[in-house]
Design an enzyme around this catalytic site. Sequence first.
Site, PDB file in Angstrom:
ATOM      1  N   CYS A 101       0.638  -1.183   0.121  1.00 56.28           N
ATOM      2  CA  CYS A 101       0.228   0.568   0.438  1.00 56.28           C
ATOM      3  C   CYS A 101       1.085   1.363   0.284  1.00 56.28           C
ATOM      4  O   CYS A 101       2.062   1.440   0.919  1.00 56.28           O
ATOM      5  CB  CYS A 101      -0.613   0.143   0.895  1.00 56.28           C
ATOM      6  N   HIS A 129       2.846  -8.687  12.977  1.00 51.63           N
ATOM      7  CA  HIS A 129       2.449  -8.300  12.042  1.00 51.63           C
ATOM      8  C   HIS A 129       2.955  -7.989  10.947  1.00 51.63           C
ATOM      9  O   HIS A 129       3.792  -7.212  11.094  1.00 51.63           O
ATOM     10  CB  HIS A 129       1.594  -7.119  12.584  1.00 51.63           C
ATOM     11  N   GLU A 131       3.237  -6.296   8.925  1.00 48.17           N
ATOM     12  CA  GLU A 131       3.725  -4.993   8.190  1.00 48.17           C
ATOM     13  C   GLU A 131       5.056  -3.489   8.762  1.00 48.17           C
ATOM     14  O   GLU A 131       5.201  -3.210   8.828  1.00 48.17           O
ATOM     15  CB  GLU A 131       2.174  -3.342   8.625  1.00 48.17           C
ATOM     16  N   SER A 228      -7.011  -9.513  11.186  1.00 44.86           N
ATOM     17  CA  SER A 228      -6.834  -8.178  10.818  1.00 44.86           C
ATOM     18  C   SER A 228      -6.539  -7.141  11.962  1.00 44.86           C
ATOM     19  O   SER A 228      -7.578  -6.671  12.385  1.00 44.86           O
ATOM     20  CB  SER A 228      -8.110  -7.939   9.489  1.00 44.86           C
ATOM     21  N   ASN A 230      -6.956  -3.584  11.871  1.00 47.50           N
ATOM     22  CA  ASN A 230      -7.774  -2.821  11.582  1.00 47.50           C
ATOM     23  C   ASN A 230      -8.971  -2.958  11.993  1.00 47.50           C
ATOM     24  O   ASN A 230     -10.286  -2.660  12.950  1.00 47.50           O
ATOM     25  CB  ASN A 230      -7.470  -1.908  10.779  1.00 47.50           C
TER      26      ASN A 230
END
Length: 316
Positions: A101, A129, A131, A228, A230
């Site tokens: 992203c 995670h 990310e 997930s 978020n």
Amino acid sequence: MDRQKLQIRLAAPRGFCAGVDRAIQIVEEALGKWGAPVYVRHEIVHNQHVVSRLESLGAVFVEELDECPTDRPVVFSAHGVPKAVPAEAERRNMVYVDATCPLVSKVHVEAERHHRGGKEIVLIGHAGHPEVIGTMGQLPDGAISLIETEEDAQTFEPKDPANTAFVTQTTLSVDDTASIVAILQDRFPGIATPHKEDICYATTNRQEAVKAMAEGCDLFLVIGAETSSNSKRLVEVALRAGAKDSRLVASASDVDWSWFEGVGTLGLTAGASAPEDLVQGLIAACRARFDIEVEHVTTAQETVTFKLPRVLAAEV
């Protein structure tokens, strides 16, 4: 027999963000350009329904690059990858497409800029995670320290307190992150901050929508995956904002209908990697059981789009 009445407050914005849309489109375009199979390192986004659909089109999901043959293209997930991954792909002469992203890439660029400036970097995020692994992997080992909690922020001891900077994972709770940042800024008044908020617009917007509608909800359902970040934050935000109960479900098939006993108002949203058909499926499942009325709660309009990587447009 009269059916139980159920008011559904439906959040907007919800579901796919621009980064997720782009990542899925990258896999689809890669399959169209090179044919199947196209390998994808890690889940392209954290949603099994999305992954299963792409698998049916010919995508093969793997955890590490060494599981990919060198004669087939590979796509890197939306969460970002350590620098060592594309470097290894180039060493093996592989065709690869980076679906990171752009808002995650922005955090990578910031971390590198701070590192070049000689600053000690703090990353606010969740250990393990993808990310976080990707962001920490942009720099040499030890260049970034991970802070997960307020307690971590209180006990962190930099080598040079006057020469620090922080960046954050893009999918965190806005409120939790603000409290951690406040501690760091109180302890290290000169700490360098991101040029622009690292928590992405979509994460912020989905949390704000939940905050606007959670009070008065007897039950709040968030459609999203256990993996997930978020989506899990939305469950927490709903409870904090006044929902009596809040739960994460992957789809309507995961709902325990006993939860609805005594429920008059249901809040409903979806995390940034959950497709809209799962939302509509849950509404249909409610309609089959209750006398429903749907109220749309819109707190923002999203118009963000991201371009696809050039390699997909290049001639084969």
